[in-house]
Design an enzyme around this catalytic site. Structure first.
Site, mmCIF file in Angstrom:
data_model
loop_
_atom_site.group_PDB
_atom_site.id
_atom_site.type_symbol
_atom_site.label_atom_id
_atom_site.label_comp_id
_atom_site.label_asym_id
_atom_site.label_seq_id
_atom_site.Cartn_x
_atom_site.Cartn_y
_atom_site.Cartn_z
ATOM 1 N N CYS A 54 0.799 -1.229 0.000
ATOM 2 C CA CYS A 54 0.000 0.000 0.000
ATOM 3 C C CYS A 54 0.833 1.283 0.000
ATOM 4 O O CYS A 54 0.264 2.373 0.021
ATOM 5 C CB CYS A 54 -0.969 -0.032 1.166
ATOM 6 S SG CYS A 54 -1.959 -1.536 1.118
ATOM 7 N N HIS A 70 -3.038 8.177 5.950
ATOM 8 C CA HIS A 70 -3.236 6.841 5.376
ATOM 9 C C HIS A 70 -4.604 6.322 5.841
ATOM 10 O O HIS A 70 -5.378 5.826 5.048
ATOM 11 C CB HIS A 70 -2.092 5.928 5.799
ATOM 12 C CG HIS A 70 -2.084 4.611 5.086
ATOM 13 N ND1 HIS A 70 -2.080 4.515 3.715
ATOM 14 C CD2 HIS A 70 -2.100 3.331 5.552
ATOM 15 C CE1 HIS A 70 -2.082 3.228 3.366
ATOM 16 N NE2 HIS A 70 -2.104 2.497 4.454
ATOM 17 N N HIS A 119 -9.965 1.771 0.327
ATOM 18 C CA HIS A 119 -8.512 1.656 0.322
ATOM 19 C C HIS A 119 -8.107 1.078 -1.033
ATOM 20 O O HIS A 119 -8.366 -0.085 -1.321
ATOM 21 C CB HIS A 119 -8.052 0.753 1.468
ATOM 22 C CG HIS A 119 -6.563 0.735 1.653
ATOM 23 N ND1 HIS A 119 -5.699 1.348 0.771
ATOM 24 C CD2 HIS A 119 -5.790 0.191 2.620
ATOM 25 C CE1 HIS A 119 -4.453 1.174 1.181
ATOM 26 N NE2 HIS A 119 -4.479 0.479 2.303
#
Lengths: 399, 266
Positions: free
Chosen positions: A164, A292, A325
């Protein structure tokens, strides 16, 4: 501490996600606080959760000379490349500098593994079915090789795949290539698409929320998975005096655990410190932080420990409540959101959070707000304890 | 014109079945010995704690083995060394497992295998085992993974003014995916690259327009290792040049329009 770097101009950028295709769709959704998550209808046996699915990926068709690259991830990349004049800006850079003087650095976590999954569902006598017997789409470099083919960029080409943080790190790699004179411009970005690997994989780790994700909420219970394509074109600052800048980057490793962040946030702090040092600024100058903020218990708990580094006038939000996400695309997507915040003077709200964690509440932007943003920062943290932090500014903000 | 990048090679690690370290691989490349018969099929990877080693996929063991060899030869502690791990295909056995499980019983997917499926699993395990908090990366460029990864590592070292660890590893493929990936044997190489190392072998790198022909294959014993994975052929070509310890040149295909040219000075 690293030395200050020369800022780079971001001469074109765009994003395509569950919020729609292109910057205008993103700006409208962020300003209105309208999210793009919907009930999961992806895969043969959809899990009971929400996803950030891009409408129209299935209908995007690749031109005939690129058909051998066809798969969901490359269709999404193609869709993303058609927005906001990206195609023309890339062609202009290729014409101006020469095709081999433009670098291509893209991030992805799973590339086109969705096509590999499909081949396993449709095995033909133990072999891949004939239409999927295309080795170049069953590699993690599929995305970058396709984009090189689609844009005629023939400079250094690399895929970064650090889960990620992948498409945040591409900005750092491209900045180094330009700084050393190995390229005059670089197309960076990230593309990841919904696939069964990530839906069932994160489900197996018990990290998927049954509802729309709620970053930094005391009741948060996991992520919503999304898909996105986001790109940015980087050039030397002097060619474009008025466009936003990449002014800093920082990278670090947690050295702690494959799928959980280091509890004190030391790795994330190191990435933040390096990014600020390369930008040559103090944390007090940061106007907006795109967190994040995955909405897992641990990520948000650890990331909240970074917030006291900033004054409480600094606004912070995770935008994963809007898009889900988007994994390997998240770094580039959220970089583009930070650039939108700078360009339009809008603080994107932390959608999905109704009862903020007390330790984050002073910084969290819960509603959209108009505010001049000169400097914006974006955090990305990945599996394997892989951290990256980017700093962007309005042109002239550092003068 | 393109920049020249100068870098010193202070450490080398290598592993393949029958030649489990750089001195043995060097001797095979120089024709002084053959690959050992009946050699262990997996690297020792003793840098990984026993519990991690049992859980770790083959690609992680291979990367950890060659990376620790290179650090030992360079005499540098891995904890502060930025690291870049390249691979053409990643851990094909895990991709095979994940895709097969998804096709049959998706809810039975193993969480450990899922988090081991990321391309940065070797970087993750390595940084955890060595306490490395420096930047780490995982990169790929299909058939040009070795050259593109080497360029990324040298660029990092020169731009940030710090030594880096670079490893390039691929393991044997398995399952239906193997027909696409066509890598039949495990092979890994690692280099510690330092911008300021005047007493070590040096590489001078530059980009040249026009592309490059594939380098000539190395000795017979190693052709099977290279197999259909050009990244292995490219890594072996650089190792062969370093083994000969004579000034030489090497050009590797980097992109559709560029080659990575190297002058190697012992």
């Amino acid at each position: 501490m690293p030395a200050r770097i020369e800022p780079l101009a971001i001469t074109a950028y765009s994003a395509t996600s569950a919020l729609g295709c292109g910057l205008a769709a993103h700006f409208d959704a962020l300003r209105e606080g309208r999210g793009g998550l919907r009930i999961n209808d992806f895969s043969c046996a959809p899990l009971d959760c929400r996803v950030g699915r891009v409408a129209g990926v299935e209908d995007a068709t690749l031109p005939a000379p690129l058909e051998h690259w066809d798969c969901r991830n490359n269709r999404l990349a193609w869709l993303g490349l058609q927005q906001d004049g990206l195609h023309d800006a890339i062609a202009h850079a290729v014409g101006r500098y020469g095709a081999t003087r433009v670098a291509l650095v893209l991030g992805t976590s799973t590339a086109s593994v969705g096509a590999t999954e499909e081949a396993y569902r449709r095995l033909d006598g133990g072999r891949f079915p004939a239409d999927l017997r295309r080795p170049e789409i069953h590699t993690p470099h599929s995305l970058t090789a396709f984009v090189a083919d689609a844009t005629n960029i023939s400079g250094p080409a690399l895929t970064i795949s650090t889960a990620c943080s992948s498409s945040a790190k591409v900005f750092a790699s491209a900045a180094r290539l330009i700084r050393l004179g190995l390229a005059d411009a670089a197309l960076v970005g990230g593309v990841d698409t919904l696939c069964e690997s990530v839906l069932f994989g994160f489900h197996s780790l018990e990290l998927v929320s049954p509802q729309a994700c709620r970053p930094f909420d005391v009741q948060r219970d996991g992520i919503s998975i999304g898909e996105a394509a986001a790109f940015a074109l980087l050039e030397r600052a002097e060619v474009a005096p008025d466009v936003p800048r990449l002014i800093g980057y920082g990278e670090s490793s947690d050295a702690y655990h494959m799928s959980a962040p280091e509890p004190e946030g030391r790795g994330a702090t190191a990435a933040l410190d390096d990014a600020l040092a390369r930008a040559g600024i103090d944390a007090a100058r940061v106007d907006y932080v795109n967190l994040h903020g995955t909405a897992t218990l641990k990520n948000d708990e650890v990331e909240a420990k970074l917030l006291p580094r900033f004054p409480t006038r600094t606004r912070a939000s995770s935008t994963k409540g809007f898009t889900g996400h988007t994994l390997g695309a998240a770094g580039a997507l959220e970089a583009v959101i930070a650039l939108l915040a700078i360009g339009h003077g809008v603080v994107p709200p932390n959608l999905g959070c109704t009862e903020p964690m007390p330790e984050a509440a002073a910084w969290l932007a819960l509603r959209p707000a108009r505010q001049a943003i000169d400097i914006a920062l974006s955090n990305s943290f990945g599996f394997g304890g892989n951290n990256a932090c980017l700093v962007f500014s309005r042109a002239g903000a550092l003068a | 014109m393109s920049t020249m990048l100068q870098i010193g090679v202070t450490g080398i690690g290598a592993w393949l079945q029958g030649a489990p370290d750089w001195p043995s691989v060097r001797d095979v490349l120089l024709g002084r010995r053959d690959l050992a018969a009946d050699a262990p099929s997996k690297p020792a990877a003793s840098v990984l704690p026993a519990a991690e080693r049992r859980r770790a996929p083959d690609s992680v063991r291979l990367a950890a083995e060659v990376a620790s060899q290179a650090c030992a030869m360079a005499g540098v502690g891995p904890a502060v060394l930025p690291c870049i791990f390249a691979s053409t295909h990643g851990e094909v056995a895990i991709t095979d497992y994940v895709c097969e499980t998804l096709a049959q019983a998706p809810l039975e997917l193993s969480p450990t295998k899922f988090h081991n499926s990321v391309l940065n699993a070797p970087a993750g395990y390595w940084t955890i085992a060595t306490g490395c908090t420096a930047p780490s990366s995982a990169v790929t460029a299909y058939r040009r993974s070795f050259a593109a990864g080497l360029l990324e590592a040298v660029t990092f070292a020169c731009a940030e003014g710090a030594p880096v660890l670079f490893a390039s590893c691929d393991v044997a493929s398995s399952g239906p995916l193997a027909e696409m990936t066509r890598t039949t044997l495990a092979f890994g190489v690692a280099l510690v690259l330092a911008p300021d190392a005047p007493d070590n072998p040096r590489l001078q790198l530059s980009l040249r327009g026009g592309g490059a022909d594939e380098p000539a294959p190395t000795g017979l014993a190693l052709r099977r290792v290279a197999g259909d994975n050009p990244a292995n052929t490219h890594a072996l070509a650089l190792l062969a040049a370093l083994a000969r310890a004579q000034p030489s040149r090497l050009a590797l295909p980097l992109s559709s329009g560029l080659s990575l040219d190297m002058e190697i000075t012992p």
